[in-house]
Design a protein around this motif. Structure first.
Motif, PDB file in Angstrom:
ATOM      1  N   GLU A   6     -63.107  21.513 113.998  1.00  0.00           N
ATOM      2  CA  GLU A   6     -63.204  20.060 113.888  1.00  0.00           C
ATOM      3  C   GLU A   6     -64.181  19.650 112.785  1.00  0.00           C
ATOM      4  OE1 GLU A   6     -65.498  16.910 116.567  1.00  0.00           O
ATOM      5  OE2 GLU A   6     -63.696  17.662 117.567  1.00  0.00           O
ATOM      6  N   ARG A   7     -65.282  20.349 112.689  1.00  0.00           N
ATOM      7  CA  ARG A   7     -66.252  20.048 111.641  1.00  0.00           C
ATOM      8  C   ARG A   7     -65.675  20.338 110.260  1.00  0.00           C
ATOM      9  NH1 ARG A   7     -71.607  22.697 114.599  1.00  0.00           N
ATOM     10  NH2 ARG A   7     -72.030  20.914 115.983  1.00  0.00           N
ATOM     11  N   ALA A   8     -64.829  21.369 110.153  1.00  0.00           N
ATOM     12  CA  ALA A   8     -64.201  21.666 108.863  1.00  0.00           C
ATOM     13  C   ALA A   8     -63.272  20.536 108.430  1.00  0.00           C
ATOM     14  CB  ALA A   8     -63.434  22.990 108.952  1.00  0.00           C
ATOM     15  N   ILE A   9     -62.530  19.948 109.384  1.00  0.00           N
ATOM     16  CA  ILE A   9     -61.668  18.812 109.061  1.00  0.00           C
ATOM     17  C   ILE A   9     -62.515  17.618 108.614  1.00  0.00           C
ATOM     18  CG2 ILE A   9     -60.080  17.113 110.033  1.00  0.00           C
ATOM     19  CD1 ILE A   9     -58.660  19.645 109.581  1.00  0.00           C
ATOM     20  N   ARG A  10     -63.595  17.370 109.311  1.00  0.00           N
ATOM     21  CA  ARG A  10     -64.457  16.241 108.955  1.00  0.00           C
ATOM     22  C   ARG A  10     -65.110  16.451 107.585  1.00  0.00           C
ATOM     23  NH1 ARG A  10     -66.123  12.626 112.739  1.00  0.00           N
ATOM     24  NH2 ARG A  10     -68.175  12.483 111.764  1.00  0.00           N
ATOM     25  N   ARG A  11     -65.376  17.688 107.235  1.00  0.00           N
ATOM     26  CA  ARG A  11     -65.950  17.932 105.904  1.00  0.00           C
ATOM     27  C   ARG A  11     -64.939  17.575 104.823  1.00  0.00           C
ATOM     28  NH1 ARG A  11     -69.780  22.450 103.313  1.00  0.00           N
ATOM     29  NH2 ARG A  11     -69.194  22.121 101.133  1.00  0.00           N
TER      30      ARG A  11
ATOM     31  N   GLN B  10     -56.653  26.889 105.870  1.00  0.00           N
ATOM     32  CA  GLN B  10     -57.430  27.624 106.863  1.00  0.00           C
ATOM     33  C   GLN B  10     -57.654  26.793 108.122  1.00  0.00           C
ATOM     34  OE1 GLN B  10     -61.404  28.794 106.163  1.00  0.00           O
ATOM     35  NE2 GLN B  10     -62.129  26.783 105.513  1.00  0.00           N
ATOM     36  N   CYS B  11     -57.701  25.473 108.007  1.00  0.00           N
ATOM     37  CA  CYS B  11     -57.791  24.633 109.206  1.00  0.00           C
ATOM     38  C   CYS B  11     -56.477  24.623 109.982  1.00  0.00           C
ATOM     39  CB  CYS B  11     -58.184  23.207 108.822  1.00  0.00           C
ATOM     40  SG  CYS B  11     -59.858  23.031 108.182  1.00  0.00           S
ATOM     41  N   ALA B  12     -55.364  24.676 109.257  1.00  0.00           N
ATOM     42  CA  ALA B  12     -54.056  24.638 109.916  1.00  0.00           C
ATOM     43  C   ALA B  12     -53.797  25.892 110.732  1.00  0.00           C
ATOM     44  CB  ALA B  12     -52.957  24.466 108.868  1.00  0.00           C
ATOM     45  N   ARG B  13     -54.441  26.987 110.420  1.00  0.00           N
ATOM     46  CA  ARG B  13     -54.223  28.228 111.160  1.00  0.00           C
ATOM     47  C   ARG B  13     -54.668  28.127 112.610  1.00  0.00           C
ATOM     48  NH1 ARG B  13     -57.312  32.819 108.797  1.00  0.00           N
ATOM     49  NH2 ARG B  13     -56.137  33.965 110.376  1.00  0.00           N
ATOM     50  N   PHE B  14     -55.561  27.221 112.919  1.00  0.00           N
ATOM     51  CA  PHE B  14     -56.155  27.151 114.259  1.00  0.00           C
ATOM     52  C   PHE B  14     -55.763  25.864 114.975  1.00  0.00           C
ATOM     53  CE2 PHE B  14     -59.007  29.324 111.266  1.00  0.00           C
ATOM     54  CZ  PHE B  14     -58.972  30.605 111.797  1.00  0.00           C
TER      55      PHE B  14
ATOM     56  N   ILE C  67     -56.513   9.039 106.940  1.00  0.00           N
ATOM     57  CA  ILE C  67     -57.159  10.294 107.346  1.00  0.00           C
ATOM     58  C   ILE C  67     -58.618  10.051 107.697  1.00  0.00           C
ATOM     59  CG2 ILE C  67     -57.854  12.572 106.531  1.00  0.00           C
ATOM     60  CD1 ILE C  67     -55.308  12.619 104.817  1.00  0.00           C
ATOM     61  N   VAL C  68     -59.302   9.296 106.862  1.00  0.00           N
ATOM     62  CA  VAL C  68     -60.718   9.031 107.092  1.00  0.00           C
ATOM     63  C   VAL C  68     -60.911   8.254 108.396  1.00  0.00           C
ATOM     64  CG1 VAL C  68     -62.710   7.770 106.200  1.00  0.00           C
ATOM     65  CG2 VAL C  68     -61.322   9.142 104.646  1.00  0.00           C
ATOM     66  N   GLU C  69     -60.051   7.282 108.666  1.00  0.00           N
ATOM     67  CA  GLU C  69     -60.155   6.521 109.909  1.00  0.00           C
ATOM     68  C   GLU C  69     -59.828   7.384 111.119  1.00  0.00           C
ATOM     69  OE1 GLU C  69     -57.584   3.207 109.451  1.00  0.00           O
ATOM     70  OE2 GLU C  69     -58.948   2.083 108.147  1.00  0.00           O
ATOM     71  N   LEU C  70     -58.870   8.294 110.961  1.00  0.00           N
ATOM     72  CA  LEU C  70     -58.467   9.132 112.086  1.00  0.00           C
ATOM     73  C   LEU C  70     -59.602  10.029 112.550  1.00  0.00           C
ATOM     74  CD1 LEU C  70     -56.412  10.398 114.023  1.00  0.00           C
ATOM     75  CD2 LEU C  70     -55.672  11.880 112.154  1.00  0.00           C
ATOM     76  N   VAL C  71     -60.310  10.653 111.630  1.00  0.00           N
ATOM     77  CA  VAL C  71     -61.379  11.578 112.008  1.00  0.00           C
ATOM     78  C   VAL C  71     -62.684  10.853 112.316  1.00  0.00           C
ATOM     79  CG1 VAL C  71     -60.337  13.439 110.686  1.00  0.00           C
ATOM     80  CG2 VAL C  71     -62.028  11.985 109.591  1.00  0.00           C
ATOM     81  N   GLY C  72     -62.678   9.533 112.251  1.00  0.00           N
ATOM     82  CA  GLY C  72     -63.834   8.760 112.680  1.00  0.00           C
ATOM     83  C   GLY C  72     -64.981   8.721 111.700  1.00  0.00           C
ATOM     84  N   LEU C  73     -64.685   8.670 110.400  1.00  0.00           N
ATOM     85  CA  LEU C  73     -65.732   8.606 109.385  1.00  0.00           C
ATOM     86  C   LEU C  73     -65.895   7.174 108.892  1.00  0.00           C
ATOM     87  CD1 LEU C  73     -64.944  11.793 107.262  1.00  0.00           C
ATOM     88  CD2 LEU C  73     -66.687  11.531 109.019  1.00  0.00           C
TER      89      LEU C  73
ATOM     90  N   ASN D  79     -56.531  13.403 117.167  1.00  0.00           N
ATOM     91  CA  ASN D  79     -55.442  14.378 117.120  1.00  0.00           C
ATOM     92  C   ASN D  79     -55.675  15.362 115.980  1.00  0.00           C
ATOM     93  OD1 ASN D  79     -53.009  15.768 116.961  1.00  0.00           O
ATOM     94  ND2 ASN D  79     -51.784  13.981 117.498  1.00  0.00           N
ATOM     95  N   TYR D  80     -56.009  16.597 116.324  1.00  0.00           N
ATOM     96  CA  TYR D  80     -56.293  17.619 115.310  1.00  0.00           C
ATOM     97  C   TYR D  80     -55.029  17.952 114.514  1.00  0.00           C
ATOM     98  CZ  TYR D  80     -58.118  21.991 113.327  1.00  0.00           C
ATOM     99  OH  TYR D  80     -58.512  22.995 112.468  1.00  0.00           O
ATOM    100  N   ARG D  81     -53.911  18.129 115.203  1.00  0.00           N
ATOM    101  CA  ARG D  81     -52.658  18.452 114.513  1.00  0.00           C
ATOM    102  C   ARG D  81     -52.235  17.323 113.586  1.00  0.00           C
ATOM    103  NH1 ARG D  81     -49.163  22.480 116.343  1.00  0.00           N
ATOM    104  NH2 ARG D  81     -49.948  23.734 118.072  1.00  0.00           N
ATOM    105  N   GLY D  82     -52.412  16.086 114.032  1.00  0.00           N
ATOM    106  CA  GLY D  82     -52.060  14.958 113.178  1.00  0.00           C
ATOM    107  C   GLY D  82     -52.888  14.933 111.912  1.00  0.00           C
ATOM    108  N   ALA D  83     -54.178  15.225 112.035  1.00  0.00           N
ATOM    109  CA  ALA D  83     -55.032  15.264 110.844  1.00  0.00           C
ATOM    110  C   ALA D  83     -54.610  16.382 109.900  1.00  0.00           C
ATOM    111  CB  ALA D  83     -56.496  15.444 111.267  1.00  0.00           C
ATOM    112  N   VAL D  84     -54.278  17.544 110.452  1.00  0.00           N
ATOM    113  CA  VAL D  84     -53.836  18.662 109.610  1.00  0.00           C
ATOM    114  C   VAL D  84     -52.532  18.315 108.903  1.00  0.00           C
ATOM    115  CG1 VAL D  84     -52.951  21.025 109.680  1.00  0.00           C
ATOM    116  CG2 VAL D  84     -55.041  20.451 110.905  1.00  0.00           C
ATOM    117  N   GLY D  85     -51.610  17.660 109.597  1.00  0.00           N
ATOM    118  CA  GLY D  85     -50.337  17.292 108.981  1.00  0.00           C
ATOM    119  C   GLY D  85     -50.510  16.331 107.821  1.00  0.00           C
ATOM    120  N   MET D  86     -51.355  15.304 108.003  1.00  0.00           N
ATOM    121  CA  MET D  86     -51.582  14.351 106.917  1.00  0.00           C
ATOM    122  C   MET D  86     -52.306  14.999 105.740  1.00  0.00           C
ATOM    123  SD  MET D  86     -52.382  10.699 108.764  1.00  0.00           S
ATOM    124  CE  MET D  86     -53.620  11.296 109.906  1.00  0.00           C
ATOM    125  N   LEU D  87     -53.265  15.879 106.034  1.00  0.00           N
ATOM    126  CA  LEU D  87     -53.970  16.567 104.960  1.00  0.00           C
ATOM    127  C   LEU D  87     -53.046  17.514 104.202  1.00  0.00           C
ATOM    128  CD1 LEU D  87     -57.393  17.362 106.692  1.00  0.00           C
ATOM    129  CD2 LEU D  87     -57.025  15.861 104.732  1.00  0.00           C
TER     130      LEU D  87
END
Length: 762
Positions: free
Chosen positions: A567-572, A554-558, A492-498, A529-537
């Motif tokens: 996107e910033r909420a996922i990175r947080r 709340q991130c999955a709703r959008f 997850i951390v690698e996917l969102v580029g942290l 991939n936003y959906r991919g990050a939401v699925g793993m989370l």
């Protein structure tokens, strides 16, 4: 005569061109003079006729320059006309000729006409070098061919050398397996740019393989993609092993296409395609452990009522898995994990299905055999729509057969009981919990040597299950254990580029304000991939990190149209995971505690002025966690489906939703108590429900309808009978001690860390 007329026409045209930049009066006079000079020439060329000769009627005229003898007569005539105009007006003017030289009248005067402006050269830097005349393209080509360009040759030489060095570097990088990554868009972009280069240097796209190693892995390939991999030989060997396994186990039989049966319309039955799926399997450290080639049938080409009927196959609920793991630790039960090999093809096929030969496979080396032969499937291959159901029914019949004597649970169809043992089934992965290892060994021997000939691998004591690691204490007296998913967090951390070296970790996964659609906000900046990050989370939050539930939901709703704020909420959340990537859910069983449920609600907490007209923003949020022996078993954070009109109503709806999960858990525990001697606080299973709203407790305990509660739907009163019979008891609790508060809204750092300690155990 023709030659002289041509000269006259050319001279008049040159004069008209040179004087186009003069004043408007002079231009008009020059144009008239040009027409007068050109008309006799045209008539001479046409021998007195008014018709012009055939051929091009438009020609490009070159500007005249100093020293041109062709313009001498015309220049003198023009100067004479200008002098006449100046004398007639009573003024003495300086009139430039075609070379731009001024001619002053001998008498002189105070009033002079302004110098005319050449619009073609006005404002441009003119030098002696530019006055030499415009060079044509052919002139530059001749100079380049004769003298050469040292600078251009040096640049081309440097570019070619860089490409050669890049190709060598890429060749070295390709020596190691470089799986595909999420940067596929970047690779396609490089390839698109590459098409604009010269054909001799067109291999720059290979450099993206080096860049791809820095991104997340995508080790799944199709047949064509596999052939392009550097380790394609390992995949081809896996293909041969897959074909040999199917052939040895008689999962199909070869037949001629001419022998295909016919349907009721007299047409031959259609065959479906076969599909290869390739994957590199890796361990928790990312190292490749196995090359897998899986042959699948194209289920999308099946027709309902022709080659399949029912398709639904159940899977075990995580509620049952966590409950039985806690029971095993509390009561010292033995556990075992088994994995069925090629599970689906072990089950018989209920209807006839015919499949084309797999890609890359021929009969006796004959390429044309694919047009003659096909496969008649005898077993349920992966990819068939009914394959999952056929396997579950096959395994169910084997477990319930005489000699094994398992009984299916009425609460969870994937839980099977027998005296001294419980078996949980998740497709082809199973967990066995028993009072002794001897009983488990006898059961496995029966499955292996029985008439069904089950094929499986014994993976020993339960250490990993569905990607979750179970860490137990080295102290035998310590019954606590922890469930973690460090590799998933790393992905997850690698996917969102942290980058943990460059990123500051956060203490909480979510902050205020709550997210909304943000349609007028900024667009996303990243391409991951936003959906991919939401699925793993979501998988992480539902298994080992329950404190993330509210933030992830709340991130999955959008997911349909994520904006920069989402996107910033996922990175947080990713920054929060960086702080403790190796932690998970700690289970420390307390035998004195039974089933407990903490319920809370956030009344219309998602309202936003930006989306004031959206009804979803006034939905209240439900949060609950169900525990057994002090260990979290089931939890959830979701929006309510109806708009609550008060805080009490929102709390009551949340209480009703939680009871839908509590009651099945109570029934499951009753079933388990018949197999094992489960230590319960009371003879009958009771549940303590903690609610921080007294009005909601009053509504639940009273069957009266009041003007403010009569509109509440009857579906929310389903648990009142259990409350009346004292099976479920409701207790008030302070908001500061409400564990479920972490599932409803963002909290400050102090409150969040306190409730996380109560929930996760750390």
């Amino acid at each position: 005569a023709a030659a002289s007329s041509d000269a006259a026409a050319a001279a008049s045209s040159d004069a008209a061109t040179n004087n186009a930049a003069a004043s408007s009066d002079a231009a008009t006079t020059d144009a008239a003079a040009s027409r007068d000079a050109a008309t006799p020439s045209a008539s001479n060329l046409s021998n007195g006729s008014d018709v012009l000769p055939s051929g091009p009627s438009v020609s490009i005229l070159e500007p005249t320059h100093s020293g041109s003898s062709e313009n001498t007569a015309e220049t003198a005539d023009l100067a004479a006309k200008q002098q006449n105009i100046s004398s007639a007006s009573g003024n003495l003017a300086t009139i430039p000729n075609c070379e731009g030289e001024a001619q002053a009248d001998s008498t002189g005067a105070d009033m002079r006409m302004p110098e005319p402006i050449d619009l073609a050269t006005s404002g441009l830097r003119r030098s002696q070098r530019s006055n030499k005349g415009e060079r044509t393209q052919q002139t530059y080509a001749d100079e380049y061919a004769s003298k050469g360009s040292t600078r251009h040759r040096a640049v081309n030489f440097m570019f070619i050398m860089m490409c050669l060095v890049s190709t060598a570097i890429v060749a070295v990088a390709r020596a190691r397996p470089a799986p595909r990554c999420y940067a596929s868009r970047t690779m396609r972009y490089f390839e698109q740019i590459n098409t604009h280069f010269d054909g001799t240097i067109n291999d720059l796209h290979a450099m993206t393989a080096v860049f791809a190693t820095e991104c997340g892995h995508n080790d799944t390939y199709t047949f064509k993609e596999m052939l392009k991999q550097v380790d394609a030989e390992a995949f081809i060997q896996a293909m041969q092993e897959e074909i040999d396994t199917h052939t040895e186990r008689k999962h199909w039989e070869l037949m001629l296409k001419s022998d295909l049966p016919r349907d009721k319309n007299g047409q031959r039955v259609r065959t479906i395609m076969s599909i290869w799926a390739f994957k590199r399997k890796r361990n928790g450290f990312g190292d490749v452990t196995k090359y897998k080639a899986r042959l699948c049938a194209h289920g999308g080409q099946q027709q309902w009522g022709v080659n399949y009927w029912e398709t639904y196959a159940p899977v075990v609920d995580w509620m049952a898995i966590r409950l039985l793991l806690v029971l095993a630790e509390v009561h010292g039960l033995e556990t075992r994990s088994i994995d069925f090999v090629l599970a689906f093809p072990q089950a018989d096929l209920d209807v006839e299905v015919f499949m084309e030969l797999p890609s890359g496979m021929d009969i006796d080396g004959d390429p044309g055999s694919r047009q003659i032969y096909c496969l008649r499937l005898l077993k349920s291959l992966y990819g068939l729509k009914q394959a999952g159901l056929n396997w579950f029914e096959f395994l169910k019949a084997g477990l319930m057969a005489e000699g094994r004597d398992f009984v299916q649970s009425n609460v969870d169809p994937c839980v099977f009981y027998r005296e001294g043992a419980i078996m949980l089934v998740y497709v082809d992965d199973c967990i066995i919990i028993s009072t002794s290892n001897e009983l488990i060994d006898k059961l496995l021997e029966s499955l292996k040597n029985g008439p069904e000939n089950f094929e499986f691998t014994d993976e020993g004591t339960l250490q990993k299950y569905l990607g979750i690691e179970i860490i137990r204490s080295s102290d035998p007296a310590d019954k606590s254990f922890e469930m973690v998913q460090p590799y998933l967090i790393k992905r997850i951390v690698e996917l969102v580029g942290l980058d943990e070296r460059m990123t500051n970790a956060r203490d909480t996964p979510v902050g205020k304000p709550l997210l909304h659609k943000d349609l007028a906000g900024l667009q996303r900046k990243s391409e991951w991939n936003y959906r991919g990050a939401v699925g793993m989370l979501a998988y992480l939050a539902n298994n080992t990190r329950p404190e993330l539930s509210m933030a992830v939901h709340q991130c999955a709703r959008f997911s349909n149209e994520p904006m920069l704020s989402h996107e910033r909420a996922i990175r947080r959340i990713g920054k929060y995971l960086l702080k403790d990537p190796g932690r998970g859910l700690v289970f420390n069983p307390d035998e004195s505690r039974g089933i407990e449920c903490f319920v809370d609600a956030d009344f219309a907490g998602g309202w936003s002025q930006a989306d004031a007209d959206d009804a979803d923003n006034v939905m209240s949020r439900t949060g609950y966690v169900i525990m057994y022996a002090g260990c979290p078993i089931l939890w959830g954070s979701k929006l309510q489906t109806e708009i609550a009109l008060s805080t009490a109503e929102a709390e009551y709806i949340a209480l009703s939703h939680a009871m839908r999960q509590v009651i099945p858990l109570m029934n499951l525990l009753v079933e388990v108590s018949c197999i094992f001697k489960v230590h319960l606080p009371k003879p009958q299973v009771h549940c303590k429900v903690f609610e921080d709203n007294r009005s909601a407790i009053t509504i639940a305990e009273s069957s009266k309808f009041t003007p403010r509660t009569k509109h509440i739907a009857l579906k929310y009163h389903h648990f009142r009978r259990y409350v009346k019979e004292k099976v479920i008891r409701l207790y008030p609790i302070s908001t500061h001690e409400q564990t479920a508060d972490i599932f409803t809204k963002p909290l400050d750092d102090v409150t969040f860390l306190y409730l996380r300690k109560k929930l996760n155990g750390w």
